[in-house]
Enzyme design. Structure first.
Site: not given
Length: 447
Positions: A119, A185
């Site tokens: 991400d 994350e």
């Protein structure tokens, strides 16, 4: 006496013979081990050289088109397609957009896992990279830029490269490598679940269950060609608190008619700092930070409530418990003294990332051989957080830092618009992680 002396001589000669035989055995074993490692090293180096150009193209694509947590649709598709092209068993849609690939070696042996996060962040990029991101999206109702401002494009690219390298050695790999590509994350959007916690709850670490899990993170303060590691506590537990300090509203000209939450909140902020300095073991790392203080709408009105919000970072359960308990005691003591009240919402987030000491001692020599002993540095732990901890709480884990700044260039800090990781760190990351995994698997797993 003569018989005893002769027996003694025979015994001494036998001891010398046994020592000689043991020396020959150890020397031969050492030569064979070195030769085997040398052959693997050459194969890894050759494969890294072969695949680097293609992996860099994937890195540029991932960086140029970043996606926020739980929205990594195109990134996950790219990852899955690459793993399928290598002939792996691939599972998609794990914890929303996570991807898992299984590389089954040609020989029996342990299962190991390696994890990368995918991400990006709501940050507008300010670099001169030819593949810089110009993506914009809506985040929390606001129009924002999107950028890989923490190096997750590096992590994903390195892991795709490791998948390519190890696939080229598949028939000689003793065991199975589970490649975990994780979304979110940096945290799931409000109201959603995600990240490593959700992946673990969806049984990512089962069927097959690894004996160890590995991962890496780019580090903006380290040059390309270096790796940093910490044995034991490495990243702190990340907790989030919201406190409401409640009083009684009144005109600013008549404070005697109020129960002033601004005054109470001010004392609370100051007193919270004594948790670290006076309530915890001075050798126990911890941080208590108030990041938001908000209250009132007009200059001449004492409000009824003040909002405090912040973070707590610790490494041990004892410290974590101690901070939360003292926060309640401080809030209760100060507000009750003034005739007010409080509410505390203390959310325990990502746990501490602890590098298993035995595993660390076992695999660091592999990193040293891969890039040079002088380039592998033991570094202090950080109070930053990392949800790799959820995986490392299931099986022993080792998480290290990859140097990413090219000599002569400058990178901004993590989560900033000028964060800049150089392409040249990717083949180094591929070589280091591939060497670590091959060595670990050929050793039979955790010793």
């Amino acid at each position: 006496q003569g018989v005893s002396s002769a027996a003694s001589d025979v015994y001494k000669r036998q001891v010398m013979i046994n020592r000689h035989r043991m020396f020959i055995f150890l020397f031969t074993f050492s030569v064979l081990l070195t030769a085997s490692g040398g052959a693997d090293d050459r194969r890894i180096q050759k494969a890294v050289k072969k695949h680097t150009a293609a992996i860099l193209e994937l890195r540029h694509q991932i960086h140029q088109y970043p996606e926020l947590g739980n929205r990594e649709f195109k990134t996950a598709e790219l990852v899955a397609n690459h793993l399928r092209s290598l002939g792996m068993e691939v599972q998609t849609g794990v914890a929303h957009t996570g991807v898992i690939g299984l590389l089954k070696g040609g020989k029996s042996g342990p299962v190991v896992a390696v994890r990368a996060d995918m991400d990006a962040l709501p940050v507008t990029e300010d670099t001169d990279l030819p593949f810089k991101s110009t993506v914009r999206t809506t985040y929390l109702g606001n129009d924002v830029g999107v950028m890989h401002a923490c190096g997750h494009d590096i992590h994903t690219s390195v892991q795709l490269g490791v998948a390519s390298v190890l696939t080229s050695m598949k028939k000689d790999i003793p065991g199975t490598v589970k490649f975990i590509f994780q979304p979110a994350e940096e945290g799931a959007p409000p109201g959603e679940e995600g990240g490593a916690d959700l992946m673990v709850r969806e049984n990512t670490m089962e069927d097959p269950r690894p004996v160890a899990v590995f991962g890496l993170h780019a580090l903006a303060s380290m040059e390309v060609g270096t790796i940093g590691y910490t044995s034991g506590p490495s990243f702190a537990a990340v907790d989030h608190f919201i406190a409401k300090v409640k009083g009684k509203q009144a005109h600013g000209a008549h404070p005697d008619e109020s129960v002033d939450p601004v005054v109470m909140a001010s004392e609370v902020v100051t007193a919270l700092q004594t948790i670290r300095s006076r309530s915890l073991n001075p050798l126990e790392p911890s941080v208590v930070t108030v990041g938001i203080i908000r209250g009132g709408q007009r200059f001449n009105i004492i409000p009824s409530e003040v909002h405090l919000e912040g973070t707590v970072r610790t490494y041990s359960k004892e410290a974590r418990d101690g901070v939360e308990n003292r926060m309640n005691e401080i809030l209760k003591g100060i507000t009750s003294a003034y005739g007010g009240s409080y509410e505390l919402d203390y959310d325990r987030g990502t746990p501490a990332t602890i590098n298993d000491p035995k595993l660390t001692a076992q695999v660091v020599p592999s990193l040293q051989r891969a890039i040079g002993e002088e380039n592998v540095l033991e570094i202090p732990p950080t109070m930053g957080g990392e949800d790799f901890a959820y995986f490392a709480n299931v099986v022993p884990g080792f998480y290290y830092r990859l140097g990413m700044v090219k000599l002569g260039t400058v990178s901004g800090g993590h989560h900033t618009p000028t964060f800049r990781a150089d392409d040249s760190c990717i083949p180094i990351g591929m070589k280091a992680m591939s060497t670590l995994i091959i060595d670990f698997m050929k050793s039979g797993g955790l010793k």
